[in-house]
Design a protein around this motif. Structure first.
Motif, short mmCIF file in Angstrom:
data_model
loop_
_atom_site.label_atom_id
_atom_site.label_comp_id
_atom_site.label_asym_id
_atom_site.label_seq_id
_atom_site.Cartn_x
_atom_site.Cartn_y
_atom_site.Cartn_z
N CYS A 1 -23.72 -9.69 5.78
CA CYS A 1 -22.71 -10.74 6.03
C CYS A 1 -22.47 -10.92 7.52
O CYS A 1 -22.26 -12.04 7.98
CB CYS A 1 -21.40 -10.39 5.33
N GLY A 2 -22.54 -9.84 8.27
CA GLY A 2 -22.36 -9.93 9.71
C GLY A 2 -23.51 -10.62 10.42
O GLY A 2 -23.35 -11.19 11.49
N LEU A 3 -24.71 -10.58 9.83
CA LEU A 3 -25.86 -11.24 10.43
C LEU A 3 -25.83 -12.76 10.23
O LEU A 3 -26.57 -13.48 10.89
CB LEU A 3 -27.17 -10.70 9.83
N GLY A 4 -25.00 -13.22 9.31
CA GLY A 4 -24.97 -14.64 9.00
C GLY A 4 -24.35 -15.48 10.10
O GLY A 4 -23.66 -14.99 11.00
N ARG A 5 -24.61 -16.76 10.03
CA ARG A 5 -24.09 -17.70 11.02
C ARG A 5 -22.75 -18.21 10.56
O ARG A 5 -22.47 -18.34 9.38
CB ARG A 5 -25.06 -18.87 11.14
N GLY A 6 -21.90 -18.53 11.48
CA GLY A 6 -20.62 -19.15 11.15
C GLY A 6 -19.50 -18.15 11.18
O GLY A 6 -19.62 -17.00 11.56
N SER A 7 -18.34 -18.63 10.72
CA SER A 7 -17.15 -17.79 10.76
C SER A 7 -16.98 -17.04 9.46
O SER A 7 -17.47 -17.40 8.43
CB SER A 7 -15.91 -18.66 10.99
N LEU B 1 -29.22 -17.26 9.09
CA LEU B 1 -28.92 -16.19 10.03
C LEU B 1 -28.63 -16.76 11.40
O LEU B 1 -29.12 -17.83 11.77
CB LEU B 1 -30.10 -15.21 10.11
N GLU B 2 -27.84 -16.04 12.17
CA GLU B 2 -27.50 -16.51 13.51
C GLU B 2 -28.72 -16.54 14.42
O GLU B 2 -28.92 -17.47 15.18
CB GLU B 2 -26.41 -15.62 14.12
N GLU C 1 -34.71 -13.90 14.55
CA GLU C 1 -35.38 -12.60 14.68
C GLU C 1 -34.81 -11.55 13.74
O GLU C 1 -35.39 -10.48 13.56
CB GLU C 1 -35.27 -12.08 16.12
N HIS C 2 -33.65 -11.83 13.17
CA HIS C 2 -33.00 -10.85 12.30
C HIS C 2 -33.50 -10.90 10.86
O HIS C 2 -32.98 -10.19 10.01
CB HIS C 2 -31.48 -11.05 12.32
N ARG C 3 -34.49 -11.72 10.57
CA ARG C 3 -35.02 -11.78 9.21
C ARG C 3 -35.67 -10.46 8.80
O ARG C 3 -35.59 -10.06 7.65
CB ARG C 3 -36.00 -12.93 9.07
N LEU C 4 -36.31 -9.78 9.74
CA LEU C 4 -36.89 -8.47 9.45
C LEU C 4 -35.80 -7.46 9.13
O LEU C 4 -35.93 -6.69 8.17
CB LEU C 4 -37.72 -8.00 10.65
#
Length: 136
Positions: free
Chosen positions: A130-136, A83-84, A87-90
């Protein structure tokens, strides 16, 4: 006879999954600090969601048990999520629970409205994850 017993088993599972997602989001100040507590509560929710269908038979049982088991596996692998922001794990755990509820509704759909509701819930949760993930 109360309203809970009148619900179909798969609707009871959807209600349990949604309630646990709301509990995670409602008590975010407690669960933000501890990933293990978040995972424990979320996996407990998926386990409790399988209980109403144990005494039923047919394809509906499989259509409820399979998404719940896959949701539990996804929740157990939450610590490995790229995740980017950590804190977004919750939020990701709550989205996995809601996506599981959508998959259960989709798998047990008897009419077009249930089918569309399950599909939209599942696809919206996947898109946000998918939007919470890191990268492009």
């Amino acid at each position: 006879m109360n309203l809970w017993n009148q619900l179909a088993p798969h609707l009871q599972a959807v209600t349990i999954l949604t309630a646990f997602a709301l509990v995670l989001l409602g008590a975010s100040n407690v669960f933000t600090r501890s990933l293990r507590a978040t995972q424990t509560i979320a996996v407990l929710g998926t386990a409790l969601a399988t209980l109403p269908v144990w005494h039923s038979s047919g394809v509906g049982t499989l259509a409820t048990l399979l998404p719940c088991c896959l949701g539990a596996v996804a929740l157990l692998l939450l610590h490995e999520a790229d995740l980017e922001f950590g804190e977004h794990r919750l939020d990701a755990a709550a989205l996995v629970l809601l996506g599981t509820a959508g998959a259960v509704a989709l798998g047990n759909a008897n009419d077009l409205l249930s089918l569309m509701l399950g599909l939209e819930t599942l696809s919206l949760c996947v898109a946000v994850l998918c939007g919470l993930g890191r990268g492009s």
